[in-house]
Motif scaffolding. Structure first.
Motif, mmCIF file in Angstrom:
data_model
loop_
_atom_site.group_PDB
_atom_site.id
_atom_site.type_symbol
_atom_site.label_atom_id
_atom_site.label_comp_id
_atom_site.label_asym_id
_atom_site.label_seq_id
_atom_site.Cartn_x
_atom_site.Cartn_y
_atom_site.Cartn_z
ATOM 1 N N THR A 197 0.846 -1.273 0.086
ATOM 2 C CA THR A 197 0.089 -0.010 0.098
ATOM 3 C C THR A 197 0.754 1.287 -0.200
ATOM 4 N N VAL A 198 0.795 2.223 -0.949
ATOM 5 C CA VAL A 198 1.394 3.390 -0.843
ATOM 6 C C VAL A 198 0.458 4.387 -0.720
ATOM 7 N N SER A 199 0.879 5.599 -0.174
ATOM 8 C CA SER A 199 0.054 6.770 0.011
ATOM 9 C C SER A 199 0.919 7.864 0.511
ATOM 10 N N ASN A 200 0.930 9.002 -0.602
ATOM 11 C CA ASN A 200 1.853 9.930 -0.950
ATOM 12 C C ASN A 200 1.332 11.051 -1.715
ATOM 13 N N ALA A 201 1.828 12.187 -1.834
ATOM 14 C CA ALA A 201 1.544 13.125 -2.780
ATOM 15 C C ALA A 201 2.698 13.570 -3.680
ATOM 16 N N GLY A 202 3.750 12.738 -3.520
ATOM 17 C CA GLY A 202 4.872 12.943 -4.606
ATOM 18 C C GLY A 202 4.862 11.953 -5.639
ATOM 19 N N ASN A 203 5.952 11.395 -6.100
ATOM 20 C CA ASN A 203 5.990 10.534 -7.273
ATOM 21 C C ASN A 203 6.313 9.247 -6.773
ATOM 22 N N VAL A 204 5.837 8.198 -7.371
ATOM 23 C CA VAL A 204 6.040 6.732 -7.011
ATOM 24 C C VAL A 204 6.578 6.144 -8.329
ATOM 25 N N THR A 205 7.732 5.420 -8.110
ATOM 26 C CA THR A 205 8.518 4.713 -9.436
ATOM 27 C C THR A 205 8.698 3.265 -8.894
ATOM 28 N N PHE A 206 8.123 2.393 -9.483
ATOM 29 C CA PHE A 206 8.277 1.098 -9.437
ATOM 30 C C PHE A 206 9.343 0.755 -10.580
ATOM 31 N N GLY A 207 10.566 0.684 -10.244
ATOM 32 C CA GLY A 207 11.576 0.731 -11.524
ATOM 33 C C GLY A 207 11.700 -0.831 -11.584
ATOM 34 N N ASN A 208 11.167 -1.741 -11.267
ATOM 35 C CA ASN A 208 11.478 -3.186 -11.632
ATOM 36 C C ASN A 208 10.154 -3.975 -11.236
ATOM 37 N N ASN A 209 10.131 -5.044 -11.694
ATOM 38 C CA ASN A 209 8.978 -5.935 -11.630
ATOM 39 C C ASN A 209 8.554 -6.196 -10.073
ATOM 40 N N VAL A 210 7.130 -5.737 -9.652
ATOM 41 C CA VAL A 210 6.827 -5.822 -8.582
ATOM 42 C C VAL A 210 6.052 -7.277 -8.766
ATOM 43 N N THR A 211 6.207 -8.194 -7.536
ATOM 44 C CA THR A 211 5.602 -9.560 -7.396
ATOM 45 C C THR A 211 4.842 -9.591 -6.100
ATOM 46 N N THR A 212 3.676 -9.565 -5.944
ATOM 47 C CA THR A 212 2.930 -9.663 -4.800
ATOM 48 C C THR A 212 1.793 -10.814 -5.033
ATOM 49 N N THR A 213 1.441 -11.494 -3.878
ATOM 50 C CA THR A 213 0.560 -12.557 -3.991
ATOM 51 C C THR A 213 -0.720 -11.719 -3.400
ATOM 52 N N GLY A 214 -0.784 -10.689 -2.941
ATOM 53 C CA GLY A 214 -1.846 -9.893 -2.671
ATOM 54 C C GLY A 214 -2.275 -8.690 -3.466
ATOM 55 N N ASN A 215 -2.559 -7.535 -2.654
ATOM 56 C CA ASN A 215 -2.689 -6.442 -3.634
ATOM 57 C C ASN A 215 -1.853 -5.429 -3.728
ATOM 58 N N LEU A 216 -1.915 -4.538 -4.760
ATOM 59 C CA LEU A 216 -1.108 -3.303 -5.001
ATOM 60 C C LEU A 216 -1.938 -2.249 -5.220
#
Length: 372
Positions: A59-78
Motif C-alpha cells: 500500500t502506497v500513500s503519498n503526494a509525490g512521485n512513485v516509481t516501481f523501477g522493476n517488476n513487482v511481485t505480490t500475492t496480494g493487492n498492489l
C-alpha cells in the motif's frame, strides 16, 4: 534510502513526513504486507533484481512521485490509495487487485499481469500506456484519465478473459489494442478516439461495445480504427468531422456488419469504405467505393469504326443522388426508363432555361437554322 537488499519478516510500515523520500536501491523481500506513507516526497523502488517479492500486500500513500523501477511481485493487492504525483509502473505480477489512484500514471515497458482481481487505474491527469496490461478470467479493466488523455503505444495491449474493458479520458483516447470476450467501452469525453501508429486490431470484443467521441471523431481516413466484434453491436458517437468524415472504421461487426449510431454526426460515417462525397460536380470527390450495383452504373455505348460494326458497352459509377431517371420514347407505342446525368447538380444550380431543350416540331426541318 536502502542501498542493500531488505528482508522483511512481518508487517512493515515506513513513514516519511514533509518532503522526505523513501528509496529502495536493491531488492525488497518479505512474506507480509508493506505500507509506505510519504508526505510530498517521492517513493522509488529501483532494485535490479526482483523488485518487491513476495509480499502479501503493498500500500502506497503519498503526494509525490512513485516509481516501481522493476517488476513487482505480490500475492496480494498492489494499492495506491492516494497521490497527486506521477506513478510509474514498470512491470508487475499481482495476485490480488491492482488499484492506482494518483495524478498521472505511466506503464513503462515491462508488462503488468493481474491474476486475482480487477485492474483500476485512475489518474487526475493523463495515462500513458507503453506495455501490456492483462487481467485474468472475468476480472474487468478500468483505465481513467479524468482531466487528460489516455495514450497507448501501438504495441501496447490490454486484455481480459471475459471481463469488461473500459477506457475513459477527459480528452483524447489513442488506442493500441483492447481485447476481451466481454464488452469494450471507450469514451473520449473532451476529444477523439484515435488509432495508434503501428497498432493492429484496436478493439476485439465478444459482446456489445461502444466507441464515443464527445468532442471529436472516431478514427480518420489516414488511421482508421480497426474493430472485431463477434457477436455484438458496436455503437458509435462522433461529434465533429475531419475532411468531412466523423468516423472511419474497418473490420468486422457480426452479425450484420453494421454500426449503431448514438447521434447524428456532422460528417460521414465510413465502415470498410466511405460513401461518395457529392458536390456540384458529380465526377469529383469519388472517395473510396465499397461496392457496385445496377442502380449506380451508367452505361456508355461506343460504336467502333469496324466492319462489321461493333458496339462496346462500358459503365461508370455515379452516385445515386446525382443520377436522374428520365422517360425515353423508344417506340411509338412503348416507353422505357433510362438513367442519365442531369445537366446541373443539384438541379437548382441550373440557370433558368439551361436544362430545357425543345425538340423541333414535326413540320420543321431539323437541319434548318431556325430548328437548331
Amino acid at each position: 534510502t536502502y542501498t542493500d537488499a531488505v528482508a522483511l519478516t512481518g508487517t512493515t510500515t515506513l513513514t516519511s513526513s514533509g518532503n522526505q523520500a523513501i528509496t529502495f536501491n536493491n531488492t525488497v523481500n518479505g512474506a507480509q504486507s508493506l505500507t509506505l506513507n510519504v508526505g510530498t516526497g517521492n517513493i522509488a523502488i529501483t532494485g535490479t533484481v526482483g523488485g518487491l517479492t513476495p509480499l502479501t500486500d503493498m500500500t502506497v500513500s503519498n503526494a509525490g512521485n512513485v516509481t516501481f523501477g522493476n517488476n513487482v511481485t505480490t500475492t496480494g493487492n498492489l494499492l495506491q490509495s492516494a497521490g497527486t504525483g506521477i506513478t510509474t509502473l514498470n512491470g508487475a505480477t499481482v495476485g490480488g487487485n491492482l488499484t492506482l489512484t494518483t495524478g498521472a500514471i505511466t506503464l513503462a515497458t515491462a508488462s503488468v499481469s493481474v491474476t486475482g482481481g480487477p485492474i483500476v487505474l485512475t489518474a487526475a491527469n493523463s495515462v500513458n500506456q507503453n506495455a501490456s496490461l492483462t487481467a485474468s478470467g472475468a476480472n474487468p479493466v478500468s483505465v481513467t484519465a479524468t482531466g487528460g488523455a489516455i495514450t497507448m503505444a501501438g504495441t501496447a495491449t490490454t486484455t481480459s478473459g471475459t471481463g469488461a474493458v473500459t477506457y475513459n479520458a477527459g480528452t483524447n483516447v489513442t488506442l493500441g489494442s483492447l481485447s476481451t470476450g466481454g464488452g469494450v467501452n471507450v469514451s473520449a469525453n473532451g476529444g477523439s478516439v484515435f488509432s495508434a501508429a503501428g497498432s493492429g486490431t484496436n478493439l476485439t470484443a465478444g459482446a456489445n461495445s461502444t466507441l464515443q467521441a464527445f468532442n471529436g471523431v472516431v478514427g480518420t481516413s489516414v488511421a482508421p480504427v480497426t474493430v472485431n466484434v463477434n457477436p455484438g453491436t458496436l455503437s458509435i458517437r462522433a461529434t465533429t468531422a475531419v475532411a468531412g468524415i466523423s468516423a472511419f472504421l474497418t473490420g468486422i461487426v457480426f452479425p450484420g456488419n453494421a454500426l449503431t449510431l448514438l447521434n447524428v454526426p456532422p460528417g460521414l460515417v465510413c465502415f470498410n469504405g466511405c460513401p461518395i462525397i457529392v458536390s456540384n460536380n458529380p465526377f469529383a470527390n469519388f472517395g473510396f467505393i465499397p461496392s457496385f450495383n445496377r442502380d449506380s452504373a451508367i452505361p456508355w455505348y461506343l460504336h467502333e469504326p469496324s466492319d462489321p460494326p461493333i458496339v462496346s458497352v462500358l459503365s461508370m459509377y455515379i452516385p445515386g443522388t446525382v443520377v436522374a431517371e428520365a422517360v425515353t420514347d423508344v417506340k411509338s407505342n412503348d416507353q422505357s426508363v433510362a438513367r442519365e446525368i442531369p445537366p446541373c447538380y443539384p438541379e437548382s444550380a441550373c440557370k433558368p432555361g439551361a436544362s430545357v431543350l425543345t425538340a423541333p416540331a414535326d413540320e420543321e426541318d431539323s437541319e434548318l437554322p431556325a430548328a437548331k
